[in-house]
Design an enzyme around this catalytic site. Sequence first.
Site, mmCIF file in Angstrom:
data_model
loop_
_atom_site.group_PDB
_atom_site.id
_atom_site.type_symbol
_atom_site.label_atom_id
_atom_site.label_comp_id
_atom_site.label_asym_id
_atom_site.label_seq_id
_atom_site.Cartn_x
_atom_site.Cartn_y
_atom_site.Cartn_z
ATOM 1 C CG ASP A 133 6.809 -2.179 -1.774
ATOM 2 O OD1 ASP A 133 5.657 -1.269 -1.910
ATOM 3 O OD2 ASP A 133 6.458 -1.986 -0.059
ATOM 4 C CG HIS A 181 -2.385 -3.228 -0.946
ATOM 5 N ND1 HIS A 181 -2.571 -2.206 0.280
ATOM 6 C CD2 HIS A 181 -1.030 -3.027 -0.578
ATOM 7 C CE1 HIS A 181 -1.222 -1.984 0.779
ATOM 8 N NE2 HIS A 181 -0.689 -2.011 -0.342
#
Length: 491
Positions: free
Chosen positions: A207, A347
Amino acid sequence: MATILPTTTLDFNNIQGDILGGLPKRTETFFLFEIINATKFRKDLNKLIPLVKTVAGVLKDRKDIEDHRKKRLPGLLRLTGVNISFSHLGFIKLGIDDSSLRPPVDPHAGVLDPFELGQKIDAVINLGDPTKHNGDPDWDESFLRGHIHGVIVITGDSHASVNKKKSEIEVIFGAHTPNASLKEITSIRGDVRPGDQAAHEHFGFLDGISNPAVIGFDTVINPGPRPVNPGVLVTGHPGDPFEIGRADWAKDGSFLAFRYLFQKAPEFNTFLKKHPISEDGNGKVLTPEEGSELLGARMFGRWKSGAPIDITPFKDDPILAADSKRNNNFAFEGERSSQFKCPFAAHIRKTNPRDDLEVPPTGTGSVEANRIMRRGIQFGPELTTHEKAMGITEHGRGVLFACYQSSLVNGFQLQQQTWSNNPKFPPFTGKPNELPGLDPIIGQGSRSMSGLDPLNPEAQLALPNFVVPRGGEYFFAPSLHGLKGTIAART
Ligand code: HEM
């Protein structure tokens, strides 16, 4: 790689550090508080302000960390960072007119401002969070009582450093004494995950790769999305939709959207195992493990390593993933009718559709106005052997999601409501059956998506909920000038 010149001056000594610099952290505590004595709080705040780390402070910390590394000194450099933000209810409690934080009111528009509403209401009417019988979002009690006036973010290299700083702050506000000016509602601690999972979230994906480069702050721009005007993140600068008309104290600030998001990691892993993709886009037959890996990558738009599937659609490439000159250099260009490489609803395509939206000939604009600066951290323990074996969550874990923007309407709220929860987004020119569906990670609503199987993109796969929102609030992080001159009492 291009070097760009600032077109506006940002005062790095005035802007809180987490907004542009990102407070360096191994651990972070979100100290949510209620103001119980406004007059005293405003006096006490004067003693907190010297602890608040600015962008300039973060830049210095980063240099010190680099020096520490170069000198090969043992352990981590001992560091802490403190930032403070207030909710709309907090400003009311303090008697501060925060009307210039909202757009000028159009009585016919009927649009309610999310900051003024508070996230508890926004969660129900706009964000799509599951609700309880009484109409409240299905959140933890601490977020439902309606007294969250602010948050103090405390970051550091270790629990010991952060706990010490937190105690210092409690003393400033007389917390736990009869003379307290604030009361702790809850403190939530997040930690970077251990070992090779550091910087990976609990589903296992790297991330924090794609945050916007900011004109006037970043000097080196890596190939990838166009840099954003500073006012997309910082109020009172070009790119802030309400640049003109903010009160002086409300400039050089940013809105913080905080979300307490639980992740059902064992259930996510079981889902990947149960639905492996059988062949890649070239017709190569995949093993069940390879098929599950590809499914996960197509849900996120990146492999666990961080490599983007728009560049490397059917094979992970950890070297590409680690190369900041290449790992963000894609735009779904010319792919408005195709999810061969990346599903429309993946996403990262939902939350930054890049060239899926019209590109204005002038450069920054369009999708840039909707970007956010993400500053979250993971919370909760690693998966236990029992959880892995049963495929069921037994311990709470997830992301303390935090992001900054100059407009919640254009930033977080839009990404969640209008993009992630909307089955028709991004606008596509593929076959009618290829309705994109919901963001498979954070989309709320009737969850399914197309495009997961590259050779059968029309197939819609039903998706259980893997991310469960359990709380949150909207805050505004004022400038140092705003804190000193308006929010704290004059001394
Ligand atoms: C538990 C919840 C979440 C998880 C596990 C998660 C995970 C990830 C991962 C692994 C990436 C790719 C790495 C990167 O580009 O940094 C990413 C990117 C991103 N996420 Fe999330 N995320 C979550 C919640 C959210 C929420 C609530 C939003 C906003 C509404 C959001 C917005 C974004 C954005 C804007 C990007 C970057 C897209 C790009 O520029 O390519 N995420 N997320």
